[in-house]
Design a protein around this motif. Structure first.
Motif, PDB file in Angstrom:
ATOM      1  N   GLN A 279       0.839  -1.206   0.000  1.00  0.00           N
ATOM      2  CA  GLN A 279       0.000   0.000   0.000  1.00  0.00           C
ATOM      3  C   GLN A 279       0.869   1.249   0.000  1.00  0.00           C
ATOM      4  O   GLN A 279       0.631   2.212  -0.747  1.00  0.00           O
ATOM      5  N   GLN A 280       1.888   1.231   0.836  1.00  0.00           N
ATOM      6  CA  GLN A 280       2.784   2.393   0.917  1.00  0.00           C
ATOM      7  C   GLN A 280       3.514   2.608  -0.411  1.00  0.00           C
ATOM      8  O   GLN A 280       3.600   3.732  -0.916  1.00  0.00           O
TER       9      GLN A 280
ATOM     10  N   ARG B 225       1.180   4.041  -3.031  1.00  0.00           N
ATOM     11  CA  ARG B 225       0.956   5.480  -2.815  1.00  0.00           C
ATOM     12  C   ARG B 225       2.153   6.293  -3.294  1.00  0.00           C
ATOM     13  O   ARG B 225       2.013   7.432  -3.715  1.00  0.00           O
ATOM     14  N   GLU B 226       3.353   5.667  -3.205  1.00  0.00           N
ATOM     15  CA  GLU B 226       4.569   6.360  -3.632  1.00  0.00           C
ATOM     16  C   GLU B 226       4.795   6.245  -5.140  1.00  0.00           C
ATOM     17  O   GLU B 226       5.774   6.778  -5.654  1.00  0.00           O
TER      18      GLU B 226
ATOM     19  N   HIS C  77      -5.100   2.154  -3.709  1.00  0.00           N
ATOM     20  CA  HIS C  77      -4.180   3.152  -3.145  1.00  0.00           C
ATOM     21  C   HIS C  77      -3.392   3.809  -4.291  1.00  0.00           C
ATOM     22  O   HIS C  77      -2.224   3.516  -4.487  1.00  0.00           O
ATOM     23  N   PRO C  78      -4.060   4.697  -5.017  1.00  0.00           N
ATOM     24  CA  PRO C  78      -3.389   5.326  -6.163  1.00  0.00           C
ATOM     25  C   PRO C  78      -2.240   6.218  -5.689  1.00  0.00           C
ATOM     26  O   PRO C  78      -2.190   6.665  -4.555  1.00  0.00           O
ATOM     27  N   ALA C  79      -1.320   6.437  -6.603  1.00  0.00           N
ATOM     28  CA  ALA C  79      -0.147   7.246  -6.304  1.00  0.00           C
ATOM     29  C   ALA C  79      -0.551   8.693  -6.037  1.00  0.00           C
ATOM     30  O   ALA C  79      -1.460   9.226  -6.669  1.00  0.00           O
ATOM     31  N   ASN C  80       0.138   9.300  -5.080  1.00  0.00           N
ATOM     32  CA  ASN C  80      -0.110  10.722  -4.763  1.00  0.00           C
ATOM     33  C   ASN C  80       0.588  11.553  -5.813  1.00  0.00           C
ATOM     34  O   ASN C  80       1.783  11.507  -6.003  1.00  0.00           O
ATOM     35  N   SER C  81      -0.190  12.365  -6.499  1.00  0.00           N
ATOM     36  CA  SER C  81       0.384  13.216  -7.547  1.00  0.00           C
ATOM     37  C   SER C  81       0.724  14.572  -7.045  1.00  0.00           C
ATOM     38  O   SER C  81       0.255  15.120  -6.150  1.00  0.00           O
TER      39      SER C  81
END
Length: 126
Positions: free
Chosen positions: A92-93, A96-97, A122-126
């Motif tokens: 998950q981490q 997100r990365e 848990h899509p990547a944080n843009s």
């Protein structure tokens, strides 16, 4: 005189030959009786072997089932262990990365479908 002696010898040989033939005939009759007795015993033994043949057939089936079970056990032992809770948290981490699918599979031990699901959840944080 020679004629009488020759006839006597021939008669004696005929008697000896008859005695020998009689003895051989008796032996052949005894052997035939033994053959008949063995044949009878063999046929009786064949009648009692029916349950034995059924047991042999059943044993063969049990052995095949045991082989199948052993093969399944080997496949289970060779399969990779399922990912742990910590592996899912790491996945998950990483998702997100922005980690890609192959990275999640190789690093966390997830299947490709599990990695896709984690990336969707848990899509990547843009």
């Amino acid at each position: 005189m020679w004629l009488e002696l020759g006839v006597s010898v021939l008669l004696l040989l005929a008697v000896l030959q008859s005695a020998l033939l009689l003895r051989l005939w008796r032996q052949s009759m005894q052997l035939q009786q033994r053959i008949d007795l063995l044949s009878h015993e063999t046929s009786q033994a064949a009648c009692t072997d029916v349950p034995t043949s059924m047991l042999v057939t059943a044993l063969g089936r049990v052995e095949r089932q045991m082989q199948q079970i052993e093969q399944q056990m080997q496949q289970i032992e060779q399969a990779p262990p399922p990912p742990t809770h910590q592996a899912y948290e790491l996945a998950q981490q990483l998702a997100r990365e922005g980690a890609d699918l192959e990275h999640l599979v190789s690093r966390c031990g997830l299947s490709r479908d599990e990695a896709r699901l984690v990336m969707q959840m848990h899509p990547a944080n843009s």
